[in-house]
Scaffold this motif. Structure first.
Motif, PDB file in Angstrom:
ATOM      1  N   LYS A  50      64.185  43.575  64.244  1.00  0.00           N
ATOM      2  CA  LYS A  50      62.821  43.430  64.752  1.00  0.00           C
ATOM      3  C   LYS A  50      62.789  42.707  66.091  1.00  0.00           C
ATOM      4  O   LYS A  50      61.853  42.875  66.873  1.00  0.00           O
ATOM      5  N   LEU A  51      63.826  41.885  66.368  1.00  0.00           N
ATOM      6  CA  LEU A  51      63.909  41.143  67.631  1.00  0.00           C
ATOM      7  C   LEU A  51      64.679  41.904  68.709  1.00  0.00           C
ATOM      8  O   LEU A  51      64.969  41.362  69.771  1.00  0.00           O
ATOM      9  N   GLY A  52      65.025  43.169  68.437  1.00  0.00           N
ATOM     10  CA  GLY A  52      65.679  44.002  69.438  1.00  0.00           C
ATOM     11  C   GLY A  52      67.194  44.077  69.335  1.00  0.00           C
ATOM     12  O   GLY A  52      67.842  44.619  70.225  1.00  0.00           O
ATOM     13  N   TYR A  53      67.761  43.566  68.274  1.00  0.00           N
ATOM     14  CA  TYR A  53      69.215  43.659  68.080  1.00  0.00           C
ATOM     15  C   TYR A  53      69.556  45.016  67.479  1.00  0.00           C
ATOM     16  O   TYR A  53      68.720  45.673  66.859  1.00  0.00           O
ATOM     17  N   HIS A  54      70.821  45.429  67.648  1.00  0.00           N
ATOM     18  CA  HIS A  54      71.299  46.661  67.040  1.00  0.00           C
ATOM     19  C   HIS A  54      72.669  46.406  66.410  1.00  0.00           C
ATOM     20  O   HIS A  54      73.405  45.507  66.829  1.00  0.00           O
ATOM     21  N   LEU A  55      73.001  47.190  65.403  1.00  0.00           N
ATOM     22  CA  LEU A  55      74.258  47.045  64.685  1.00  0.00           C
ATOM     23  C   LEU A  55      75.397  47.581  65.534  1.00  0.00           C
ATOM     24  O   LEU A  55      75.318  48.693  66.055  1.00  0.00           O
ATOM     25  N   VAL A  56      76.464  46.785  65.686  1.00  0.00           N
ATOM     26  CA  VAL A  56      77.627  47.242  66.443  1.00  0.00           C
ATOM     27  C   VAL A  56      78.864  47.403  65.568  1.00  0.00           C
ATOM     28  O   VAL A  56      79.853  47.980  66.006  1.00  0.00           O
ATOM     29  N   GLY A  57      78.815  46.907  64.336  1.00  0.00           N
ATOM     30  CA  GLY A  57      79.943  47.082  63.422  1.00  0.00           C
ATOM     31  C   GLY A  57      79.685  46.435  62.083  1.00  0.00           C
ATOM     32  O   GLY A  57      78.925  45.473  61.984  1.00  0.00           O
ATOM     33  N   SER A  58      80.321  47.004  61.045  1.00  0.00           N
ATOM     34  CA  SER A  58      80.252  46.426  59.711  1.00  0.00           C
ATOM     35  C   SER A  58      81.381  47.019  58.879  1.00  0.00           C
ATOM     36  O   SER A  58      81.857  48.120  59.157  1.00  0.00           O
ATOM     37  N   ASP A  59      81.789  46.273  57.848  1.00  0.00           N
ATOM     38  CA  ASP A  59      82.869  46.755  56.999  1.00  0.00           C
ATOM     39  C   ASP A  59      82.952  45.895  55.749  1.00  0.00           C
ATOM     40  O   ASP A  59      82.466  44.760  55.736  1.00  0.00           O
ATOM     41  N   TYR A  60      83.579  46.430  54.724  1.00  0.00           N
ATOM     42  CA  TYR A  60      83.859  45.667  53.521  1.00  0.00           C
ATOM     43  C   TYR A  60      85.260  45.085  53.647  1.00  0.00           C
ATOM     44  O   TYR A  60      86.225  45.836  53.768  1.00  0.00           O
ATOM     45  N   GLY A  61      85.329  43.748  53.691  1.00  0.00           N
ATOM     46  CA  GLY A  61      86.607  43.056  53.728  1.00  0.00           C
ATOM     47  C   GLY A  61      87.446  43.320  54.956  1.00  0.00           C
ATOM     48  O   GLY A  61      87.102  44.111  55.825  1.00  0.00           O
ATOM     49  N   THR A  62      88.545  42.601  55.033  1.00  0.00           N
ATOM     50  CA  THR A  62      89.541  42.761  56.093  1.00  0.00           C
ATOM     51  C   THR A  62      90.832  42.179  55.545  1.00  0.00           C
ATOM     52  O   THR A  62      91.027  42.124  54.343  1.00  0.00           O
ATOM     53  N   GLY A  63      91.676  41.639  56.410  1.00  0.00           N
ATOM     54  CA  GLY A  63      92.889  40.970  55.974  1.00  0.00           C
ATOM     55  C   GLY A  63      92.606  39.687  55.220  1.00  0.00           C
ATOM     56  O   GLY A  63      93.434  39.211  54.448  1.00  0.00           O
ATOM     57  N   ASP A  64      91.417  39.117  55.410  1.00  0.00           N
ATOM     58  CA  ASP A  64      91.016  37.900  54.704  1.00  0.00           C
ATOM     59  C   ASP A  64      90.537  38.300  53.311  1.00  0.00           C
ATOM     60  O   ASP A  64      89.503  38.938  53.161  1.00  0.00           O
ATOM     61  N   SER A  66      89.150  36.671  50.989  1.00  0.00           N
ATOM     62  CA  SER A  66      87.887  36.091  50.529  1.00  0.00           C
ATOM     63  C   SER A  66      86.677  36.754  51.192  1.00  0.00           C
ATOM     64  O   SER A  66      85.558  36.595  50.730  1.00  0.00           O
ATOM     65  N   LEU A  67      86.879  37.514  52.273  1.00  0.00           N
ATOM     66  CA  LEU A  67      85.778  38.177  52.972  1.00  0.00           C
ATOM     67  C   LEU A  67      85.391  39.450  52.229  1.00  0.00           C
ATOM     68  O   LEU A  67      86.196  40.366  52.083  1.00  0.00           O
ATOM     69  N   CYS A  68      84.145  39.489  51.726  1.00  0.00           N
ATOM     70  CA  CYS A  68      83.654  40.654  50.979  1.00  0.00           C
ATOM     71  C   CYS A  68      83.016  41.692  51.897  1.00  0.00           C
ATOM     72  O   CYS A  68      83.201  42.888  51.709  1.00  0.00           O
ATOM     73  N   TYR A  69      82.215  41.227  52.861  1.00  0.00           N
ATOM     74  CA  TYR A  69      81.466  42.136  53.714  1.00  0.00           C
ATOM     75  C   TYR A  69      81.062  41.410  54.986  1.00  0.00           C
ATOM     76  O   TYR A  69      80.771  40.219  54.954  1.00  0.00           O
ATOM     77  N   TRP A  70      81.037  42.123  56.104  1.00  0.00           N
ATOM     78  CA  TRP A  70      80.587  41.523  57.365  1.00  0.00           C
ATOM     79  C   TRP A  70      79.838  42.577  58.177  1.00  0.00           C
ATOM     80  O   TRP A  70      80.032  43.778  57.999  1.00  0.00           O
ATOM     81  N   SER A  71      78.978  42.092  59.055  1.00  0.00           N
ATOM     82  CA  SER A  71      78.322  42.962  60.031  1.00  0.00           C
ATOM     83  C   SER A  71      78.042  42.143  61.285  1.00  0.00           C
ATOM     84  O   SER A  71      78.009  40.918  61.251  1.00  0.00           O
ATOM     85  N   ARG A  72      77.886  42.855  62.396  1.00  0.00           N
ATOM     86  CA  ARG A  72      77.621  42.202  63.680  1.00  0.00           C
ATOM     87  C   ARG A  72      76.485  42.934  64.361  1.00  0.00           C
ATOM     88  O   ARG A  72      76.489  44.167  64.445  1.00  0.00           O
ATOM     89  N   VAL A  73      75.502  42.162  64.843  1.00  0.00           N
ATOM     90  CA  VAL A  73      74.385  42.723  65.608  1.00  0.00           C
ATOM     91  C   VAL A  73      74.402  42.077  66.999  1.00  0.00           C
ATOM     92  O   VAL A  73      74.799  40.929  67.149  1.00  0.00           O
ATOM     93  N   GLU A  74      73.995  42.849  67.996  1.00  0.00           N
ATOM     94  CA  GLU A  74      73.939  42.359  69.378  1.00  0.00           C
ATOM     95  C   GLU A  74      72.642  42.816  70.017  1.00  0.00           C
ATOM     96  O   GLU A  74      72.033  43.787  69.581  1.00  0.00           O
ATOM     97  N   GLU A  77      70.976  41.302  75.978  1.00  0.00           N
ATOM     98  CA  GLU A  77      71.157  40.095  76.783  1.00  0.00           C
ATOM     99  C   GLU A  77      72.490  39.401  76.534  1.00  0.00           C
ATOM    100  O   GLU A  77      72.719  38.295  77.030  1.00  0.00           O
ATOM    101  N   GLY A  78      73.375  40.027  75.738  1.00  0.00           N
ATOM    102  CA  GLY A  78      74.686  39.445  75.484  1.00  0.00           C
ATOM    103  C   GLY A  78      74.724  38.439  74.353  1.00  0.00           C
ATOM    104  O   GLY A  78      75.670  37.663  74.241  1.00  0.00           O
ATOM    105  N   ILE A  79      73.704  38.439  73.493  1.00  0.00           N
ATOM    106  CA  ILE A  79      73.685  37.540  72.339  1.00  0.00           C
ATOM    107  C   ILE A  79      74.057  38.350  71.100  1.00  0.00           C
ATOM    108  O   ILE A  79      73.567  39.467  70.906  1.00  0.00           O
ATOM    109  N   ALA A  80      74.941  37.788  70.263  1.00  0.00           N
ATOM    110  CA  ALA A  80      75.403  38.470  69.058  1.00  0.00           C
ATOM    111  C   ALA A  80      75.337  37.528  67.864  1.00  0.00           C
ATOM    112  O   ALA A  80      75.406  36.303  68.018  1.00  0.00           O
ATOM    113  N   HIS A  81      75.203  38.122  66.687  1.00  0.00           N
ATOM    114  CA  HIS A  81      75.217  37.368  65.437  1.00  0.00           C
ATOM    115  C   HIS A  81      76.162  38.072  64.471  1.00  0.00           C
ATOM    116  O   HIS A  81      76.065  39.293  64.286  1.00  0.00           O
TER     117      HIS A  81
END
Length: 100
Positions: A50-64, A66-74, A77-81
């Protein structure tokens, strides 16, 4: 006992370099099950959309393991979460205090 931790990290890109920055709200939330954690993660992500971010990646787990799921929005203006859910084992009593 297993818990699920939703961790939100924020970053800003300046001159091609990415730096961590402070969040306006809580950066870690604890849940008793994965379904509750994924539901709150989706709510946070929807607010970012709603604030203008868009999804740039997501996945279930990785080499870690304990990591179940992650996603990244940007945003443009160069701000990411990064929003990640970790599964952790805890021993003893556990409680979460919410400060408003």
């Amino acid at each position: 006992t297993w818990i699920y931790a939703l961790v939100i990290q924020s970053f800003v890109r300046v001159n091609g370099n990415e730096y961590a920055c402070k969040l306006d709200g809580p950066d870690v939330q604890l849940f008793a099950n994965f379904d509750a954690a994924i539901e709150v993660k989706a709510e946070h992500q929807e607010e970012f959309y709603k604030l203008g971010y868009h999804l740039v990646g997501s996945d279930y787990g990785t080499g870690d393991q304990s990591l179940c799921y992650w996603s990244r929005v940007e945003n443009s203006e160069g701000i990411a979460h990064d929003l990640a859910i970790y599964k952790k084992s805890v021993v003893g009593d556990l409680f979460q205090v919410h400060h408003s």
